[in-house]
Design a protein around this motif. Structure first.
Motif, short mmCIF file in Angstrom:
data_model
loop_
_atom_site.label_atom_id
_atom_site.label_comp_id
_atom_site.label_asym_id
_atom_site.label_seq_id
_atom_site.Cartn_x
_atom_site.Cartn_y
_atom_site.Cartn_z
N LEU A 112 57.58 -47.75 26.22
CA LEU A 112 57.21 -46.40 26.59
C LEU A 112 55.85 -46.42 27.27
N VAL A 113 55.77 -45.82 28.45
CA VAL A 113 54.55 -45.85 29.25
C VAL A 113 54.16 -44.42 29.63
N PHE A 114 52.92 -44.06 29.33
CA PHE A 114 52.37 -42.78 29.78
C PHE A 114 51.35 -43.06 30.88
N ILE A 115 51.48 -42.35 31.99
CA ILE A 115 50.49 -42.44 33.06
C ILE A 115 49.64 -41.18 32.99
N ILE A 116 48.34 -41.36 32.73
CA ILE A 116 47.48 -40.21 32.49
C ILE A 116 46.28 -40.22 33.43
N LEU A 117 45.63 -39.08 33.52
CA LEU A 117 44.49 -38.89 34.40
C LEU A 117 43.19 -39.24 33.66
N ALA B 195 53.09 -47.68 19.74
CA ALA B 195 53.31 -48.85 20.60
C ALA B 195 53.28 -48.51 22.09
N ALA B 196 53.02 -47.27 22.42
CA ALA B 196 53.06 -46.86 23.82
C ALA B 196 51.98 -47.54 24.64
N GLN B 197 52.31 -47.83 25.90
CA GLN B 197 51.32 -48.28 26.86
C GLN B 197 50.70 -47.05 27.53
N ILE B 198 49.43 -47.12 27.81
CA ILE B 198 48.72 -46.04 28.51
C ILE B 198 48.17 -46.61 29.81
N HIS B 199 48.54 -46.00 30.90
CA HIS B 199 48.00 -46.40 32.20
C HIS B 199 47.18 -45.23 32.75
N ILE B 200 45.91 -45.47 33.02
CA ILE B 200 45.00 -44.41 33.44
C ILE B 200 44.76 -44.50 34.94
N VAL B 201 44.97 -43.39 35.64
CA VAL B 201 44.69 -43.33 37.07
C VAL B 201 43.39 -42.54 37.29
#
Length: 250
Positions: free
Chosen positions: A59-64, A83-89
Motif C-alpha cells: 500500500l502506497v500513499f503519495i502525499i504533499l 506497513a504502508a509506504q509514504i512517498h512525499i512530493v
C-alpha cells in the motif's frame, strides 16, 4: 526454489490541495474530512481493501510535503496502516497521472515497475472484488473498474459486448453504461510509466494529466483493456457530495 509472488502495489495519490472542498473544510485535506464519528473519507476509499488482505499487497500513499509538515500526515497514516509506504512530493503536480509517475519513476517506486499496479482515488467509495480484478490481468494489460452513473462530469468507457474497452471519454459529457470509478489496474508499473510518459509528451501544455490518457494510449497500440464491474461507487470529491453522503448516513 520458487520465488515469492510479486505483491500488487495499491497506489493512492493524495497530493492535491482539495480545491473542490475548500468551501466546506478550508483547513482539512480532502481525504481527512470526517464523514461520521471515527470515519473519514480515506477510510471509505480503502473499504475495498480488507485488513486481512493488507499483507498480500504493498500500500502506497503519495502525499504533499506541505501536508506532511503541517499535519505529520505520514505518522497519522501509519497509525492506521503500519506497513504502508509514504512517498512525499514537494509540490502539487498537474494531475493524477503526473503524481503517480513521480512515484513510479523514483527509487522508492522501483519495485512497483515489475508488479501489478492499482491506482485508486482517495476520495471515492468503490465496491469491487480486488482478487477478481487482479485475476483478469491474465488476459488484459489494464482493467478499468466501472459502474453505472448519469453524472456528465465523470469519465466513461466505450466497450464491446465482451467488455473490451475501445476508448475512455474523459470529461466529454458523453454518457455510456460504464462510468469509470477512477480505479485503474495495470499489469505492471512499467507499462503505466511508458504509456503515461507518452500521454504527457503528447499534451505537454495540459493543465491536468489523467490516467485515462495513458490507458487510451494502450488502447491505441492494441493492448487489451477490459472492464471490471463495481457493485457500486460513491464519489466524495466535492463539498456537496460529502454533505449528501453524510445525510445518507443519518
Amino acid at each position: 526454489m520458487n520465488s515469492a509472488p510479486i505483491k500488487p502495489h495499491i497506489i493512492i495519490p493524495m497530493a492535491g490541495r482539495g480545491s473542490r472542498t475548500q468551501d466546506g473544510w478550508p483547513e482539512t485535506p480532502k481525504m481527512l474530512i470526517p464523514v461520521s464519528p471515527g470515519l473519514d473519507i480515506l477510510d471509505l476509499a480503502l473499504a475495498f481493501l480488507p485488513r486481512r488482505s493488507l499483507a498480500a499487497v504493498t500500500l502506497v500513499f503519495i502525499i504533499l510535503r506541505e501536508h506532511e509538515a503541517r499535519l505529520d500526515l505520514s505518522a497519522r497514516l501509519r497509525s492506521r496502516w503500519p506497513a504502508a509506504q509514504i512517498h512525499i512530493v514537494p509540490a502539487v503536480l498537474p494531475g493524477q497521472l503526473a503524481t503517480t509517475l513521480e512515484y513510479l519513476t523514483s527509487d522508492q517506486g522501483a519495485p512497483a515497475r515489475a508488479a501489478p499496479v492499482l491506482v485508486h482515488n482517495c476520495d471515492t467509495l468503490v465496491r469491487f472484488d480486488l482478487s477478481a480484478a487482479l485475476a483478469g490481468l491474465d488476459s488484459a494489460a489494464c482493467r478499468v473498474v466501472c459502474a453505472g452513473s448519469h453524472d456528465p462530469a465523470l469519465c466513461y468507457a466505450e466497450a464491446t459486448a465482451a467488455g473490451r474497452i475501445t476508448a475512455l471519454l474523459e470529461k466529454t459529457g458523453r454518457i455510456t453504461p460504464h462510468a469509470s470509478t477512477g480505479t485503474y489496474l495495470f499489469a505492471t508499473g512499467q507499462m503505466l510509466i511508458e504509456a503515461g510518459a507518452q500521454a504527457i509528451s503528447d499534451q505537454p501544455d495540459a493543465a491536468e494529466h489523467f490516467i485515462s490518457s495513458a490507458i487510451n494510449g494502450l488502447i491505441a497500440r492494441s493492448d487489451p483493456v477490459t472492464l471490471h464491474p463495481a457493485a457500486g461507487f460513491t464519489p466524495l470529491g466535492t463539498t456537496q457530495q460529502i454533505r449528501d453522503y453524510q445525510e445518507h448516513l443519518r
